[in-house]
Design a protein around this motif. Structure first.
Motif, short mmCIF file in Angstrom:
data_model
loop_
_atom_site.label_atom_id
_atom_site.label_comp_id
_atom_site.label_asym_id
_atom_site.label_seq_id
_atom_site.Cartn_x
_atom_site.Cartn_y
_atom_site.Cartn_z
N ILE A 88 0.84 -1.21 0.00
CA ILE A 88 0.00 0.00 0.00
C ILE A 88 0.87 1.25 0.00
O ILE A 88 0.58 2.22 -0.72
CB ILE A 88 -0.95 -0.01 1.21
N THR A 89 1.94 1.25 0.80
CA THR A 89 2.84 2.41 0.83
C THR A 89 3.46 2.64 -0.54
O THR A 89 3.55 3.79 -1.01
CB THR A 89 3.95 2.18 1.88
N LEU A 92 -3.94 3.78 7.59
CA LEU A 92 -4.26 4.35 6.28
C LEU A 92 -5.07 5.63 6.39
O LEU A 92 -5.00 6.49 5.52
CB LEU A 92 -5.03 3.32 5.44
N GLY A 98 -0.77 1.00 -8.38
CA GLY A 98 -1.91 1.64 -7.74
C GLY A 98 -2.91 0.66 -7.16
O GLY A 98 -3.12 -0.44 -7.70
N ALA A 107 -7.08 10.62 -9.17
CA ALA A 107 -6.75 10.08 -7.86
C ALA A 107 -8.01 9.72 -7.10
O ALA A 107 -9.05 10.35 -7.24
CB ALA A 107 -5.95 11.11 -7.06
N LEU A 152 0.84 4.24 -2.73
CA LEU A 152 0.60 5.65 -2.41
C LEU A 152 1.75 6.53 -2.87
O LEU A 152 1.54 7.66 -3.33
CB LEU A 152 0.38 5.80 -0.90
N GLU A 153 2.97 6.03 -2.74
CA GLU A 153 4.13 6.81 -3.19
C GLU A 153 4.14 6.97 -4.70
O GLU A 153 4.55 8.01 -5.22
CB GLU A 153 5.41 6.13 -2.72
N PHE A 188 -3.36 9.00 5.77
CA PHE A 188 -2.93 9.45 4.45
C PHE A 188 -4.00 10.34 3.82
O PHE A 188 -5.19 10.23 4.13
CB PHE A 188 -2.65 8.25 3.53
N ARG A 224 -4.94 10.45 0.60
CA ARG A 224 -5.76 9.75 -0.39
C ARG A 224 -5.56 8.24 -0.26
O ARG A 224 -4.94 7.61 -1.11
CB ARG A 224 -5.41 10.21 -1.80
N PRO A 225 -6.06 7.64 0.80
CA PRO A 225 -5.88 6.20 0.98
C PRO A 225 -6.83 5.41 0.07
O PRO A 225 -7.83 5.94 -0.41
CB PRO A 225 -6.23 5.99 2.45
#
Length: 293
Positions: free
Chosen positions: A43-44, A78, A56, A152, A47-48, A81, A83-84
């Motif tokens: 997931i990280t 999450l 994605g 996004a 997101l990066e 963040f 935009r999780p």
């Protein structure tokens, strides 16, 4: 179409969930993670990379009870963040619905997962992303509305109360087999709430997967919640022999016995299975007796 990550630390249940998700035409891709650490790493990375990145993730289908961090812990992380991905909880425990609601989960699906119930969770995820105009249009796919490609995903809003059941009738675990087979010649298997009866004569070999066993036939495989040792005892009179701690094989389905540099293996159809040392001599004797009548 959705890019999905499914997280469950029970491998057989994760495989079943992925099978159902990949069968849904609204799911572009579905990958699995077997623990919280792997899930957070993926997931990280997603997101990066941003919503346009190859890694994605739009929705995470998340078990609650796992070793180490729980699914609720992951959801709380999450939430920090901007935009999780959306969260759908998939659990055998009905008592966490309120906490899931507080964490803005899209849906709360109880195990054993029924295909139609999972399809509804996918529809809700598509609708939530689509309401913000953030999902590309998918012609002919119900529940998906248009939006600019590559946009996004927004922070999800709290779902309607109807998405989170206050109570549910307890069900037995996914893929659990009934104690008694339908007949002595068949075994009952379940997939997504549908029970089938597989002829034992059609089973070539059985593979241990924790507390579960995977039955391999010429047409495919089936998962049952029975330890391999139980099947070994139950099917010994039917010509099934243990060749390894992980495998039980129908003696009549062995096509070849191979000896190579001190190791023994058998070919069963297209599969080549290792034979442990403790079982090798017994297996050779059984095959010799079978060959000589």
């Amino acid at each position: 179409m959705l890019r999905v990550l499914a997280v469950d630390d029970e491998k057989p249940l994760l495989e079943e969930l992925l099978y159902l998700l990949r069968s849904d035409p609204r799911v572009r891709s579905a990958e699995g993670a077997s623990d919280a650490t792997e899930a957070l790493r993926r997931i990280t990375r997603a997101l990066e990379a941003g919503p346009d990145g190859a890694d994605g993730i739009d929705v995470v289908f998340l078990d609650i009870h796992m070793a180490g961090l729980t699914g609720l812990d992951i959801a709380r992380l999450l939430a920090g963040f901007a935009r999780p991905p959306l969260i759908v909880f998939v659990t055998a425990h009905e008592g966490f619905a309120v906490q899931a609601f507080d964490l803005k989960a899209v849906d709360y699906v109880l195990k054993p997962v029924r295909p139609e119930r999972l399809a509804e969770a996918v529809r809700r995820a598509c609708a939530q992303l689509g309401r913000a105009g953030e999902v590309p249009a998918a012609a002919g796919i119900p529940g998906v509305t248009g939006g600019p490609p590559g946009a996004a995903a927004p922070v999800p809003a709290a779902p309607a109360a109807s998405a989170l059941p206050a109570a549910a009738v307890p069900r037995r675990p996914a893929a659990e087999v009934t104690v008694a087979d339908r007949t002595p010649d068949q075994i009952a298997v379940e997939l997504g709430g549908v029970t089938r009866f597989v002829a034992i004569a059609d089973i070539a070999y059985v593979e241990a997967q924790g507390d579960y066993a995977r039955l391999h036939t010429d047409e495919g495989s089936h998962l049952v919640r029975i330890p391999l040792s139980t099947l070994e005892e139950r099917w010994a009179a039917r010509g099934f022999v243990r060749i390894h701690r992980r495998h039980l094989v129908a003696l009549s389905r062995i096509d070849e016995l191979r000896l190579d540099a001190g190791t023994t293996s058998v070919r069963v159809g297209s599969a080549e299975l290792q034979v442990s040392r403790r079982h090798a001599r017994e297996l050779r004797d059984l095959l010799m007796r079978q060959a000589t009548g």
